[in-house]
Design a protein around this motif. Structure first.
Motif, PDB file in Angstrom:
ATOM      1  N   ASP A  72       0.848  -1.208   0.000  1.00 37.67           N
ATOM      2  CA  ASP A  72       0.000   0.000   0.000  1.00 37.67           C
ATOM      3  C   ASP A  72       0.875   1.247   0.000  1.00 37.67           C
ATOM      4  N   VAL A  73       1.666   1.427  -1.075  1.00 34.86           N
ATOM      5  CA  VAL A  73       2.706   2.456  -1.066  1.00 34.86           C
ATOM      6  C   VAL A  73       2.468   3.610  -2.047  1.00 34.86           C
ATOM      7  N   ALA A  74       1.392   3.525  -2.843  1.00 32.60           N
ATOM      8  CA  ALA A  74       1.184   4.562  -3.863  1.00 32.60           C
ATOM      9  C   ALA A  74      -0.220   4.421  -4.456  1.00 32.60           C
ATOM     10  N   ARG A  75      -0.550   5.330  -5.364  1.00 35.20           N
ATOM     11  CA  ARG A  75      -1.826   5.223  -6.068  1.00 35.20           C
ATOM     12  C   ARG A  75      -1.880   3.920  -6.854  1.00 35.20           C
ATOM     13  N   VAL A  76      -3.095   3.435  -7.077  1.00 35.01           N
ATOM     14  CA  VAL A  76      -3.275   2.192  -7.843  1.00 35.01           C
ATOM     15  C   VAL A  76      -4.148   2.505  -9.061  1.00 35.01           C
ATOM     16  N   GLY A 214      -4.966   2.812   2.417  1.00 31.21           N
ATOM     17  CA  GLY A 214      -4.856   3.919   3.364  1.00 31.21           C
ATOM     18  C   GLY A 214      -3.914   4.998   2.890  1.00 31.21           C
ATOM     19  N   TYR A 215      -3.393   4.875   1.644  1.00 31.59           N
ATOM     20  CA  TYR A 215      -2.276   5.725   1.226  1.00 31.59           C
ATOM     21  C   TYR A 215      -2.658   6.884   0.316  1.00 31.59           C
ATOM     22  N   GLY A 216      -2.109   8.040   0.600  1.00 27.79           N
ATOM     23  CA  GLY A 216      -2.100   9.193  -0.303  1.00 27.79           C
ATOM     24  C   GLY A 216      -3.365   9.397  -1.109  1.00 27.79           C
TER      25      GLY A 216
END
Ligand code: GTP
Ligand code: SPV
Ligand code: MN
Length: 601
Positions: A72-76, A214-216
């Motif tokens: 969960d480190v960036a937009r998807v 939960g990211y950005g």
């Protein structure tokens, strides 16, 4: 005051919140007031639960460290949807799903998704509170991390409910998608697996449903989801522009100020340009915004821009006192760090920060760094969340509800070859063409993209809430609707990322980009000359001040070179890109492409 629905008399809002509480079944519902005490309480809770680490109070006052789940480190982008009633209205560049079908699917996932958690109700304003151009959203979320981030990134809390009164709001539903069974221990960063994430937009009904991350940009729904995807749709209907652009004020040695907006794809230099410190004497830059611009014509016929955000969600790696001191100073205190390294003395570290990584630093994946080990300390998309008010270079007019008058618009991306350092459009339609064909090497700002150059028109590929061809048409229309054509911003394309055939950067970038901004300024001021080329106007070499740089006359010649053969190859790629839009492509752009081809023949 109780943090419950007594905070508003807006019955529609109360009913909506209650309806979603029934669906998501949280243990409790908490209405966010936006106070400092509340903020502190949430951070304390997250520290106690192990989700956050409080950083050293002397080194990083009021700042916290978070580690996301590795998935969960960036937009998807694959999991991001535009749900218009008709597929054609989402266009070939967006994932589409039928709104009713998507709602049925997602309601199934939302059922009981907040069990064991608190549902936070976040009232927020994009744009200065109470301004006629601001828009209000309400985000429901089960993530306290989202609440504290939204407090920095937007104007948030009770004051927003007061301004809202009985008015309309954009409903935004967010969950990390990880309900807790009774007694189940929570993860430090709960979220759903990638293939179960949904970042969904219903532009026609102005709704946002986000599930599983939960990211950005996936979770802070005021940012990309509202201020770009939904707002771009609103802007098309109402004749304005919602853009992925920084806004800066540039003052020349005579004290004259012009405002510039610039669209570069994610992780391609907006934050850096927005607050750069010019290296040429006498010039200054002030920052109005670093990511999003909403633009409308003012009464005087000029295009005015506001920054709808209140903070920066900035890329951490390679930010340093050398490359971007204003960003470093902005995130000195009151900052949330996500996926950077955590040093043994409770400070942060990332690649390019300017010092060696201390022994024993904890990596974003929770490993221990020892000298010589090849672990990745910070994730390439590690970010800081910092208040705009803490930026030493913030423009005095940054919260002016009237916005700032825009003299120039820049487009650009990461292009190792072909595209010169700077060139200027002949007119608005040519500039629209330039924006529509922007290409860039992909970055770490989104998960799962193939390496290489991709077309990212107007830097809006992941953020346009409707058919991209219609969006091009909207730009043409906005130009045609200008109350005074002479007051339209001039349009430029820039490229800080040219390399020679050994892979060396030809241009030093960062503060040195002021040398290009100065030419842009002078063009807008009717001073510098532009030389005609097949692709547009370029500077005379003498008008780019390279004093004190390692850039040789040869380098500069190469940087400004328009290689007809490379551009003929580019035309082939542009044709492929345009072909996706079929006959929905505005005829004005087809004509521009034809003109370019003719110029190159
Ligand atoms: P988003 O927040 O994702 O929209 O990114 P952004 O467009 O604001 O990009 P940002 O300014 O954060 O820069 C991203 C990366 O590009 C950082 O690692 C910078 O160090 C690097 N970068 C920015 N400007 C330049 C430049 O002029 N030259 C070079 N070589 N690198 C740059
Ligand atoms: C971008 O990717 O352009 C960003 C970061 O600004 S995010 O908020 O995650 O979209
Ligand atoms: Mn961005």
């Amino acid at each position: 005051m109780a943090n419950d629905q007594s905070m508003t008399k807006n019955q529609k809002l109360i009913d909506w919140v209650n309806e979603w509480a029934k669906i998501c079944q949280p243990d409790s519902v908490y209405w966010v007031d936006g106070s400092e005490a509340e903020d502190k309480k949430l951070f304390d809770q997250m520290v106690a639960s192990g989700m956050a680490v409080k950083l050293d109070e002397k080194k990083r006052p009021n700042s916290y460290y978070f580690q996301s789940d590795p998935s969960d480190v960036a937009r998807v982008e694959d999991r991001t949807y535009i749900c218009t009633p008709k597929k054609e209205d989402a266009g070939p560049t967006n994932n589409w799903a039928d709104p009713a079908e998507m709602k049925t699917l997602m309601l199934g996932k939302y059922k009981g998704c907040m069990k064991g958690r608190t549902m936070y109700v976040i009232p927020y304003s994009m744009g200065p509170l109470g301004s006629t151009i601001a828009h209000i959203g309400i985000e429901l979320t089960d993530s306290p991390y989202v609440v504290v981030n939204m407090r920095t990134m937007t104007r948030m809390g009770k004051a927003v409910l007061d301004v809202l009164g009985n008015g309309e709001f954009v409903p935004c539903v967010h969950t990390v998608g990880a309900p807790l069974a009774p007694g189940q221990k929570d993860k430090a960063w709960p979220c759903a697996p990638i293939e179960e994430k949904y970042i969904t937009h219903f532009p026609v009904t102005k709704e946002i449903w986000s599930y599983g991350s939960g990211y950005g940009g996936n979770a802070l729904l005021g940012k990309k989801c509202f201020a770009l995807r939904i707002a771009s749709y609103m802007a098309k209907q109402d004749g304005w522009l919602a853009e992925h652009m920084l806004i800066l004020g540039l003052t020349n040695p005579e004290g004259k100020t012009k405002y510039i907006a610039a669209a570069f794809p994610s992780a391609c230099g907006k934050t850096n340009l927005a607050m750069l410190i010019p290296t040429i004497p006498g010039w200054t830059v002030k920052c109005v915004g670093d990511d999003i611009a909403w633009m409308k014509y003012g009464k005087d016929g000029q295009l005015y821009a506001i920054n709808p955000e209140a903070g920066f969600f900035g890329v951490a790696p390679f930010t340093s006192m050398e490359t971007n001191p204003n960003a470093m100073l902005s995130c000195k205190s009151d900052t949330i760090y996500t996926n950077v390294g955590l040093t043994p003395d409770k400070d942060i570290w990332w690649d390019g920060i300017g010092v060696d990584c201390p022994e024993g630093t904890i990596t974003w994946k929770g490993e221990k760094y020892t000298k010589g080990s090849d672990v990745q300390v910070a994730h390439p998309n590690a970010r800081f969340t910092a208040r705009a008010n803490n930026c030493p270079a913030i423009d005095p007019a940054w919260e002016d509800p009237a916005g700032v008058p825009i003299s120039a618009i820049l487009f650009g991306g990461r292009r190792p070859s072909t595209v010169p350092l700077v060139y200027e459009a002949r007119d608005w339609n040519h500039g629209t063409f330039m924006g529509s064909v922007v290409g860039s090497e992909v970055t770490a700002a989104a998960i799962g993209l193939k390496a290489g150059v991709r077309r990212d028109p107007f830097a809006m590929l992941p953020f346009c809430g409707y058919n991209m061809a219609d969006y091009f048409g909207h730009w043409i229309k906005v130009g045609a609707a200008a109350p005074d054509k002479n007051k339209l911003p001039k349009i430029f394309n820039v490229n800080w990322f040219r390399k020679d055939n050994t892979g060396r950067w030809l241009w030093p970038g960062f503060g040195e980009n002021s040398r290009v901004l100065a030419w842009v300024f002078d063009r807008c001021d009717g001073k510098a000359k532009g030389i005609e080329t097949p692709i547009g106007l370029i500077p005379e070499a003498k008008d780019i001040n390279v004093q004190g740089l390692k850039v040789t006359a040869e380098d500069l010649k190469e940087l400004l070179n328009v290689d007809k053969n490379l551009w003929k190859d580019e035309v082939v790629l542009i044709k492929e890109h345009y072909a996706r839009f079929g006959d929905r492509l505005p005829k004005e752009l087809a004509a521009e492409l034809e003109k370019l081809e003719k110029n190159l023949a």
